[in-house]
Scaffold this motif. Sequence first.
Motif, short mmCIF file in Angstrom:
data_model
loop_
_atom_site.label_atom_id
_atom_site.label_comp_id
_atom_site.label_asym_id
_atom_site.label_seq_id
_atom_site.Cartn_x
_atom_site.Cartn_y
_atom_site.Cartn_z
N VAL A 132 0.86 -1.19 0.00
CA VAL A 132 0.00 0.00 0.00
C VAL A 132 0.89 1.24 0.00
N ALA A 133 0.57 2.19 -0.89
CA ALA A 133 1.22 3.50 -0.85
C ALA A 133 0.18 4.49 -0.35
N PHE A 134 0.45 5.11 0.79
CA PHE A 134 -0.47 6.10 1.36
C PHE A 134 -0.04 7.49 0.89
N TYR A 135 -1.00 8.28 0.42
CA TYR A 135 -0.72 9.67 0.07
C TYR A 135 -1.48 10.58 1.02
N VAL A 204 -7.27 10.04 14.07
CA VAL A 204 -8.25 9.58 13.07
C VAL A 204 -7.53 8.98 11.86
N GLN A 205 -6.50 9.67 11.41
CA GLN A 205 -5.73 9.16 10.26
C GLN A 205 -5.06 7.83 10.61
N GLN A 206 -4.55 7.76 11.85
CA GLN A 206 -3.84 6.55 12.27
C GLN A 206 -4.79 5.36 12.30
N GLN A 207 -6.01 5.57 12.75
CA GLN A 207 -7.00 4.49 12.76
C GLN A 207 -7.26 3.99 11.34
N GLN A 208 -7.39 4.93 10.40
CA GLN A 208 -7.64 4.55 9.00
C GLN A 208 -6.48 3.74 8.45
N MET A 209 -5.28 4.18 8.74
CA MET A 209 -4.08 3.46 8.26
C MET A 209 -4.03 2.04 8.83
N VAL A 213 -3.83 -1.50 6.84
CA VAL A 213 -2.64 -2.34 7.00
C VAL A 213 -3.03 -3.70 7.59
N LYS A 214 -3.91 -3.66 8.57
CA LYS A 214 -4.36 -4.88 9.23
C LYS A 214 -4.99 -5.83 8.21
N ALA A 215 -5.83 -5.29 7.34
CA ALA A 215 -6.50 -6.11 6.32
C ALA A 215 -5.47 -6.77 5.41
N GLN A 219 -4.76 -10.84 5.24
CA GLN A 219 -4.86 -11.50 3.94
C GLN A 219 -3.61 -12.34 3.68
N ALA A 220 -2.44 -11.79 4.02
CA ALA A 220 -1.18 -12.51 3.81
C ALA A 220 -1.13 -13.77 4.66
N LYS A 221 -1.64 -13.65 5.90
CA LYS A 221 -1.64 -14.80 6.81
C LYS A 221 -2.53 -15.91 6.27
N ARG A 222 -3.72 -15.50 5.78
CA ARG A 222 -4.67 -16.49 5.23
C ARG A 222 -4.05 -17.22 4.05
N LEU A 223 -3.38 -16.45 3.18
CA LEU A 223 -2.78 -17.06 1.98
C LEU A 223 -1.69 -18.05 2.36
#
Length: 227
Positions: A132-135, A204-209, A213-215, A219-223
Motif C-alpha cells: 500500500v502506498a499512502f498519500y 483519526v488518520q492513524q485508525q484509518q491506516m 494495514v491490518k487487512a 490477507q497474507a496470513k490467510r494465503l
Amino acid sequence: MKRYGEHRFPGKLFVVEGIDGSGKSTQLTLLHQWLQAEGYGVVFSEWNSSPLVRDTTKRGKKKLMLTPATFSLIHATDFADRMERNIIPLLKAGAVVLCDRYIYTAFARDVARGMDPAWVRELYSFAVKPTVAFYFRVPLEVARRRLAIGRNGFKYYEAGLDLGLSEDPDESFDLFQGRIIAEYEKMVREFDITVIDATQPIEVQQQQMRQIVKAKLAQAKRLRVAP
Ligand SMILES: Nc1ncnc2c1ncn2[C@@H]1O[C@H](COP(=O)(O)OP(=O)(O)OP(=O)(O)O)[C@@H](O)[C@H]1O
Ligand SMILES: [Mg+2]
C-alpha cells in the motif's frame, strides 16, 4: 522486467507519500510502534539514507551543485542502493518494511523540476510495487503552517530555489510545492495510491491506516496457511 511489478516475496511494504509537513513521519512512527506491539518483524527505511551516496548528496546540496538531472540521478542511486541491500532482502525474509517516501517522491519532485515523466519512471523501474502506498493529501497552507511551527525557514532545494521561480523562499516554496501536489494528484490513479485526508486529527488518520494495514496483513496470513 515488468515495471513496478507485484513482488512475490513473503514480506509487506507500506510507504508514505505527500508534501513536506503533510504528516508522513508522524503517521509512520505511530504505525511502526503499533506493528511492533502487535509482534510483527517491522523495519523502517528512510529516504536519502544510503551509506553509499549520503555524504555526496549532502555535499552537493550544501554547495548548491546539483542540477535537475544530477539531483534526480543521485537520489535514484541512493534509492537503488537501499532497494537492493536493504528493502528486497527484508521482504524476502518476510519482514514488514515501512518507507518514509518512496519512488513517487522522486516522480513528483523530479517532474516538478522539469525532468521528463517517462524518463524518471524508467529510471526507477527496478523498484517493487508497495503493498500500500499512502498519500497524505493536504492543502499547501496547512502544510506550511505546520512547518512554520516546527522549523525555521525552508531549505534551498526543498523550496525549489534552484529553479529560479522566485527569489523569495516562501513564494518559491509555494510555487514548487504546488507543482509537486499536481504531480501527486496525477499519480493517484496511475499507481493506485491510497489517499488519506491529512487535514484530519492525527488519531483519526492513524485508525484509518491501521485498518488498511491490518487487512493486508490478515490477507497474507490467510494465503500462507491455505494449502
Ligand atoms: N494531523 C495533524 N494535525 C496537526 N498537526 C500535525 C498533524 N500531523 C502532523 N502534524 C504536525 O506537523 C508537523 C509536520 O509533521 P511531520 O513531520 O510528520 O510531516 P512530514 O510529512 O514527515 O514532513 P517532511 O516531509 O518535512 O518530513 C509536525 O510538527 C507534526 O507534529
Ligand atoms: Mg518527515
